[in-house]
Design a protein around this motif. Structure first.
Motif, PDB file in Angstrom:
ATOM      1  N   LEU A 212     -26.574 -86.473  -0.161  1.00 37.86           N
ATOM      2  CA  LEU A 212     -25.262 -86.411  -0.357  1.00 37.86           C
ATOM      3  C   LEU A 212     -24.815 -85.559  -1.298  1.00 37.86           C
ATOM      4  N   ALA A 213     -25.569 -85.377  -2.439  1.00 36.51           N
ATOM      5  CA  ALA A 213     -25.360 -84.345  -3.402  1.00 36.51           C
ATOM      6  C   ALA A 213     -25.637 -82.815  -3.120  1.00 36.51           C
ATOM      7  N   SER A 214     -26.358 -82.545  -2.104  1.00 42.55           N
ATOM      8  CA  SER A 214     -26.337 -81.397  -1.643  1.00 42.55           C
ATOM      9  C   SER A 214     -26.670 -81.341   0.064  1.00 42.55           C
ATOM     10  N   PRO A 215     -25.431 -81.620   0.586  1.00 40.85           N
ATOM     11  CA  PRO A 215     -25.162 -81.673   2.077  1.00 40.85           C
ATOM     12  C   PRO A 215     -25.821 -80.325   2.677  1.00 40.85           C
ATOM     13  N   CYS A 216     -25.839 -80.670   4.149  1.00 41.12           N
ATOM     14  CA  CYS A 216     -26.379 -79.470   5.026  1.00 41.12           C
ATOM     15  C   CYS A 216     -25.202 -78.649   5.207  1.00 41.12           C
ATOM     16  N   ALA A 217     -25.304 -77.345   5.096  1.00 45.14           N
ATOM     17  CA  ALA A 217     -24.195 -76.412   5.039  1.00 45.14           C
ATOM     18  C   ALA A 217     -24.957 -75.173   6.093  1.00 45.14           C
ATOM     19  N   ASP A 218     -23.875 -74.852   6.916  1.00 45.33           N
ATOM     20  CA  ASP A 218     -24.203 -73.966   7.997  1.00 45.33           C
ATOM     21  C   ASP A 218     -24.646 -72.581   7.661  1.00 45.33           C
ATOM     22  N   ILE A 219     -25.716 -72.015   7.990  1.00 43.67           N
ATOM     23  CA  ILE A 219     -25.986 -70.656   7.579  1.00 43.67           C
ATOM     24  C   ILE A 219     -25.595 -69.715   8.488  1.00 43.67           C
ATOM     25  N   ASP A 220     -25.047 -68.747   8.067  1.00 40.87           N
ATOM     26  CA  ASP A 220     -24.608 -67.330   8.887  1.00 40.87           C
ATOM     27  C   ASP A 220     -25.994 -66.711   9.386  1.00 40.87           C
ATOM     28  N   ALA A 221     -26.443 -67.090  10.435  1.00 39.24           N
ATOM     29  CA  ALA A 221     -27.465 -66.226  10.834  1.00 39.24           C
ATOM     30  C   ALA A 221     -27.517 -64.916  10.967  1.00 39.24           C
ATOM     31  N   CYS A 222     -26.193 -64.473  11.494  1.00 36.95           N
ATOM     32  CA  CYS A 222     -26.035 -63.019  11.882  1.00 36.95           C
ATOM     33  C   CYS A 222     -26.131 -62.276  10.635  1.00 36.95           C
ATOM     34  N   VAL A 223     -25.909 -63.081   9.386  1.00 32.67           N
ATOM     35  CA  VAL A 223     -26.044 -62.150   7.859  1.00 32.67           C
ATOM     36  C   VAL A 223     -27.703 -62.166   7.649  1.00 32.67           C
ATOM     37  N   THR A 224     -28.106 -63.564   7.757  1.00 29.77           N
ATOM     38  CA  THR A 224     -29.731 -63.569   7.232  1.00 29.77           C
ATOM     39  C   THR A 224     -30.535 -62.909   8.216  1.00 29.77           C
ATOM     40  N   SER A 225     -30.158 -63.091   9.653  1.00 28.29           N
ATOM     41  CA  SER A 225     -31.145 -62.266  10.594  1.00 28.29           C
ATOM     42  C   SER A 225     -30.319 -61.700  11.598  1.00 28.29           C
ATOM     43  N   PRO A 226     -29.869 -60.645  11.437  1.00 34.11           N
ATOM     44  CA  PRO A 226     -28.807 -59.722  12.191  1.00 34.11           C
ATOM     45  C   PRO A 226     -29.685 -59.419  13.623  1.00 34.11           C
ATOM     46  N   CYS A 227     -28.791 -59.278  14.522  1.00 34.31           N
ATOM     47  CA  CYS A 227     -29.433 -58.710  15.803  1.00 34.31           C
ATOM     48  C   CYS A 227     -29.580 -57.185  15.503  1.00 34.31           C
ATOM     49  N   ARG A 228     -30.616 -56.773  16.657  1.00 31.99           N
ATOM     50  CA  ARG A 228     -31.151 -55.439  16.514  1.00 31.99           C
ATOM     51  C   ARG A 228     -29.882 -54.506  17.188  1.00 31.99           C
ATOM     52  N   GLY A 229     -30.094 -53.317  17.012  1.00 32.80           N
ATOM     53  CA  GLY A 229     -29.330 -52.441  17.692  1.00 32.80           C
ATOM     54  C   GLY A 229     -27.889 -52.605  17.855  1.00 32.80           C
ATOM     55  N   SER A 230     -27.492 -52.459  19.166  1.00 28.65           N
ATOM     56  CA  SER A 230     -26.077 -52.502  19.465  1.00 28.65           C
ATOM     57  C   SER A 230     -25.734 -53.884  19.759  1.00 28.65           C
ATOM     58  N   ALA A 231     -26.381 -54.708  19.893  1.00 27.08           N
ATOM     59  CA  ALA A 231     -26.274 -56.040  20.280  1.00 27.08           C
ATOM     60  C   ALA A 231     -25.204 -56.863  19.463  1.00 27.08           C
ATOM     61  N   SER A 232     -24.286 -57.638  19.965  1.00 27.29           N
ATOM     62  CA  SER A 232     -23.282 -58.535  19.104  1.00 27.29           C
ATOM     63  C   SER A 232     -23.949 -59.771  18.875  1.00 27.29           C
ATOM     64  N   CYS A 233     -23.681 -60.325  17.727  1.00 27.77           N
ATOM     65  CA  CYS A 233     -24.306 -61.726  17.294  1.00 27.77           C
ATOM     66  C   CYS A 233     -23.284 -62.571  17.181  1.00 27.77           C
ATOM     67  N   VAL A 234     -23.576 -63.761  17.497  1.00 23.87           N
ATOM     68  CA  VAL A 234     -23.040 -65.215  17.364  1.00 23.87           C
ATOM     69  C   VAL A 234     -23.622 -66.189  16.701  1.00 23.87           C
ATOM     70  N   ASP A 235     -23.225 -66.609  15.651  1.00 26.89           N
ATOM     71  CA  ASP A 235     -23.724 -67.772  14.759  1.00 26.89           C
ATOM     72  C   ASP A 235     -23.552 -68.994  15.375  1.00 26.89           C
ATOM     73  N   LEU A 236     -24.754 -69.772  15.466  1.00 28.93           N
ATOM     74  CA  LEU A 236     -24.499 -71.046  15.903  1.00 28.93           C
ATOM     75  C   LEU A 236     -24.467 -71.956  14.937  1.00 28.93           C
ATOM     76  N   ALA A 237     -23.518 -73.170  14.973  1.00 26.67           N
ATOM     77  CA  ALA A 237     -23.471 -74.384  13.976  1.00 26.67           C
ATOM     78  C   ALA A 237     -24.447 -75.276  14.342  1.00 26.67           C
ATOM     79  N   ALA A 238     -25.179 -75.298  15.237  1.00 26.43           N
ATOM     80  CA  ALA A 238     -26.299 -76.250  15.548  1.00 26.43           C
ATOM     81  C   ALA A 238     -27.287 -75.615  16.297  1.00 26.43           C
ATOM     82  N   PRO A 239     -28.540 -76.028  16.321  1.00 24.70           N
ATOM     83  CA  PRO A 239     -29.520 -75.376  17.121  1.00 24.70           C
ATOM     84  C   PRO A 239     -29.398 -75.235  18.461  1.00 24.70           C
TER      85      PRO A 239
END
Length: 964
Positions: free
Chosen positions: A218-245
């Motif tokens: 509760l002191a450090s709750p789960c926060a969605d990571i912007d995977a498109c920033v931490t692991s961007p897509c390659r080349g010309s692909a467009s990236c969509v971050d997911l809020a859940a696996p």
């Protein structure tokens, strides 16, 4: 995150409470050495002696020894594993204590913080009464505790318990059950996290899902990571971050590519070969070609694209008049061209079609023939359509087995099982049944059963019999418009060895011994002389078609045509350059043929006869070119001109083009000057003015209207300078004159009549001559019946005034300018044939003849004085020509009258009718039968294009018919 062990304060309070309770009426107090330690931390049937009944809360708890390994044997007190003792120094509590057969069960979350208290109560108690545990290790809210034996088979005994507060409470108890509660049931994790028990440390961890940060507490709750920033897509692909696996995702993201591409984590997007990966990327008869981001399906050579996107080979084509039909190898029937009230195409409407439209059922058609009506054979049955009472194919009779059909001008014939049947008009004996009686239904002709071909014209019929090609003809041949030659009421044998015969108009042609022969009518010079003649002596002809004025055939795969314009001089020419033609069908102004499995047409494109989406005449505005800097336009009779970026362009036909040729030509720059300011395209001559005041004329010069001596120059093919250097305007809108303004004076050159009621047409002048001595003129416009000019906002007109087009209140001629009314706010005037329109302070006025609605007024035949049209005051331009007018107001284009209005098939409008839904029109100018307009700087044209005056040329090369 680890979870901590139980608090020792809870155990101390619990022990102090338990030692004050007497069970089973015992009085002995156990000694410290009676307590033994076991490895499984159980309490085995130890009954305390109730000798110590003191309620002295201050007595220290020094008589209980707790083993360090957390095992209580024969102890009176059971301690929960997570209890925490506070201020209890006499008791050591094992961390993994398990209570068995204890008299009191304490919940695992109870915390006792006062070892000297008389009783042990859970921290969540809300009453003073003792709360016991139920079988699941949870406190009840009842005043009496639930006590159950730890041994299910044991019988509970009733003991009297006297608490240390001397309250006379009686409690029934059994041995306490085993308590096992997962730490995760009480875990303070974030709802999005997962609790994981860690047995090695007697605790648990909070774990966030993939794609989330934080430790899950509760002191450090789960926060969605912007995977498109931490692991961007390659080349010309467009990236969509997911809020859940999500399945098949990379670090909580999805990488997307364009259609026709696929994503590969190591390289990014790459193009896929749809032709290789898709089993049925294209349909039958199609070739698949891989392209970036997709693929293309094209028809295989020898097939044509159809409306549904498929491809098929065309096997039959028939044209006549203004309609055409074709049949595909799959048995589909299509027709295109002009549809009228009595000449429909068969699609259930009376609309003309620029492209082929499907007719009737989609398959089963084997033959079609276009004539005054259209005949077709489907699945052996005979059908007709075309007149206004048969908008769709209608079966003729109930017989089947029909194999061939021929439709003519007023009668028709068909073959069935080698038998010949004819019906329709028989006024010339063209049915061949030996009578002059017309027939409404197919009537058998003779008893022969060996007919192989049949062709019908306006008053004759010919056919071939037997495999030897025996030729028979009957009916009559027209030799001129007033007489005809009767050749027989029944089939008459001519000769043998014929392989083809065709005669759908007034003459007949056929192939015999590889040569083409013809006979019949010569009025239209389709033959050089009456009677039998050989058109081409060369051998090798494989197909022939007799049109209205010409005959065409196929030799060695090439199309050749024969025509005599005067009956003496013969013209022969080849159509295109291709040499793989299979069959042809010729009509009056155009023809069609089949090559490489596709239909191709050439000739006049009027109203979509070619089937390629084009039409010679344009019933609606068609953009000419791509330039967007047109500023001035003028439409003539056989040519048009315009100015853009100061350069002058003309197009169409005749000497009026000004490029030294007679055309036809598409927009062609005239000269090299770049300072042209005005141009006027007239009947067959042109006038234009440059910014420096110099003027030029060119074109037809029979009256000297093009500035040269007509005795020496019938035509002037390039711009000729006009005397003077102060020209304000110069107009060529009269048949025989060119007039303009120079220094505020009106000058004309050409015919002497100058619109005089009593002209002397023999007088001609080719140098500017003043109309009168008046000066200060600002604008000038002329029509067939008069001419008008403005001066200081006043309107003046003169001329023959046959229909009141001068606007002076009568139909009397005026030889000199006469003022029209007393208004002084005229800004523009335009004269047509017998109608004149003008603008006053933005209001529209028209006068003269109202034939066909040219005035834009309902219910009147003429107006002798300017009459206002509508109530709008934002008109900016007006143009009148022939029997129609067009104008622009608020960026909107309007036309009315009769003729080429630009309103599609609508050829008449009695009131101003909006041209389209655009609001960026700036100018419109009308020619005799055509019109030009400027919209957003772009050039548009509509109307008659017989002389290419719309800006594009008539197609002379075969064009593919577009079935899609």
């Amino acid at each position: 995150m680890k979870h901590l062990s139980p608090s020792p304060s809870f155990v101390a309070v619990l022990l102090s409470s338990w030692l004050l309770v007497a069970c089973d009426a015992g009085t002995a107090t156990p000694d410290a050495d009676e307590t033994t330690t076991t490895q499984d931390a159980t309490i085995e049937d130890t009954q305390p002696t109730p000798s110590d009944t003191s309620d002295d809360a201050s007595t220290p708890l020094d008589d209980v020894a707790v083993p360090t390994d957390g095992t209580l044997a024969d102890a009176d007190v059971a301690v929960p594993t997570d209890g925490t003792f506070v201020d209890a120094t006499d008791v050591a509590v094992p961390t993994d204590a398990t209570l068995e057969d204890a008299d009191v069960a304490v919940p695992t979350d109870a915390t006792l913080e006062d070892a000297n208290a008389d009783s042990a109560l859970p921290t969540d108690s809300t009453t003073d009464s003792f709360q016991g545990l139920d079988g699941e290790g949870v406190f009840d809210d009842d005043a009496s505790p639930d006590v159950e034996a730890s041994n299910p088979d044991a019988t509970a005994s009733e003991d009297t318990v006297t608490p240390n507060d001397d309250a006379a409470d009686t409690q029934t108890h059994t041995d306490a059950p085993e308590v096992s509660v997962s730490p995760c049931e009480l875990a303070p994790c974030d709802p999005a996290a997962t609790c994981v028990v860690d047995a090695s440390v007697q605790g648990f961890h909070c774990v966030c899902p993939v794609g989330f940060s934080g430790d899950g507490t509760l002191a450090s709750p789960c926060a969605d990571i912007d995977a498109c920033v931490t692991s961007p897509c390659r080349g010309s692909a467009s990236c969509v971050d997911l809020a859940a696996p999500a399945p098949d995702t990379q670090a909580g993201r999805v990488c997307s590519c364009l259609p026709g591409e696929r994503y590969w984590e190591s390289i990014g997007c790459y193009d896929i070969d749809e032709c290789a990966e898709l089993v049925s990327a294209c349909g039958p008869n199609q070739i698949c070609t891989n392209e970036p981001l997709g693929f293309d399906c094209s028809c295989r050579p020898g097939t044509a694209p159809l409306e549904d996107g498929s491809c098929a080979k065309v096997t039959k084509v028939s044209v006549k008049g203004s309609r055409s039909c074709a049949i595909t190898e799959a048995g589909s029937l299509y027709c295109w061209g002009v549809s009228t009230s009595d000449r429909t195409l068969g699609d259930g409407t009376q609309e003309s079609r620029l492209f082929p439209v499907p007719i009737g059922p989609p398959s089963g058609w084997t033959d079609v023939s276009v004539g005054s009506l259209i005949l077709g054979i489907r699945e052996g049955r005979l059908y007709k359509w075309g007149p206004n009472d048969t908008l769709v194919p209608t079966q003729i009779g109930d017989q089947d087995g029909w194999t061939a059909v021929a439709s003519g001008g007023g009668h028709s014939c068909a073959l069935r099982g080698g038998e010949l049947y004819c019906w329709g008009n028989n006024s010339r004996g063209q049915l061949g049944d030996g009578t002059w009686v017309s027939q409404d239904t197919p009537t058998r002709i003779g008893g022969a059963t060996t007919w192989t071909q049949v062709t019908v014209g306006h008053a004759h019929t010919c056919g071939l019999r037997t495999s030897s090609g025996d030729l028979y003809c009957w009916g009559s041949y027209w030799y001129d418009l007033d007489s005809y030659d009767l050749i027989g009421l029944t089939p008459i044998y001519r000769s043998t060895g014929w392989t083809a015969v065709d005669g759908r108009y007034y003459h007949v042609c056929g192939i015999q011994a590889g040569m083409i022969h013809g006979w019949g009518n010569t009025v239209l010079h389709q033959l050089t002389h009456p009677g039998w003649q050989t058109l081409w002596a060369a051998n090798g002809w494989t197909a022939v078609s007799a049109g209205l004025r010409r005959t065409c055939g196929v030799n060695s795969g090439a199309i050749h045509c024969h025509e005599s314009s005067d009956g003496i001089n013969v013209q022969n020419w080849q159509v295109g350059t291709d040499t793989n033609w299979e069959s042809i069908s010729i009509t009056d102004t155009y023809g069609c043929g089949i090559r490489a499995g596709m239909v191709w047409c050439w000739g006049e494109a009027e109203k979509g006869l070619l089937g390629d989406g084009r039409r010679s005449n344009a019933p609606w505005p068609v953009q000419i070119g791509t330039a967007s800097d047109w500023t001035t336009i003028s439409a003539g009779t056989e040519h048009s001109c315009g100015i853009r970026a100061g350069k002058l362009f003309c197009w169409g036909t005749g000497a009026a083009l000004g490029d030294g040729t007679l055309g036809p030509a598409e927009p062609t720059q005239i000269g090299l000057y770049t300072d042209w300011v005005s141009v006027s395209a007239g009947y067959r001559h042109t006038a234009a003015v440059r910014a420096n005041g110099t003027a030029y004329v060119w074109g037809m010069n029979d009256y000297g209207q093009s500035g040269a001596d007509p005795a020496a120059h019938a035509d002037v093919r390039t711009p000729l300078a006009v005397e003077g250097t102060a020209w304000q305007s110069l107009q060529a809108n009269s048949f025989s004159q060119t007039c303009g303004l120079q220094g505020g004076l009106i000058y004309c050159l050409g015919a002497e009549n100058r619109l005089d009621p009593n002209p002397d047409d023999d007088l001609r002048f080719w140098e500017p001559a003043p109309i009168n001595a008046s000066s200060g003129w600002q604008s000038l416009s002329g029509g067939t019946d008069g001419r008008c000019a403005t001066r200081a906002g006043e309107l003046w007109c003169w001329g023959t005034n046959t229909y009141g087009s001068l606007g002076v209140g009568d139909k009397l001629p005026r030889s000199t300018p006469t003022r029209v009314g007393d208004a002084s706010d005229w800004t523009m005037v335009s004269g047509g044939w017998y109608t004149t329109c003008g603008l006053r302070a933005g209001a529209l006025y028209c006068w003269g003849s109202n034939a066909y609605g040219a005035l834009g007024l309902e219910g009147v035949t003429q107006a002798l004085v300017p009459t206002r049209i509508g109530t709008d005051t934002d008109w900016v331009s007006i143009s009148t020509s022939g029997e129609r007018s067009c104008g622009v107001r608020a960026g909107q284009a309007y036309c009315w009258g009769r003729g080429e209005l630009g309103l599609g098939e609508l050829q008449r409008a009695t009131t101003p009718t909006r041209l389209d839904d655009h609001e960026d029109w700036t100018a419109i100018d009308l020619g005799s039968n055509s019109a030009l307009g400027i919209r957003a700087g772009k050039l548009y044209a509509w109307g008659d294009n017989r002389y290419s005056q719309l800006g594009y040329r008539q197609p002379t090369e075969p064009r593919p018919v577009l079935f899609e």
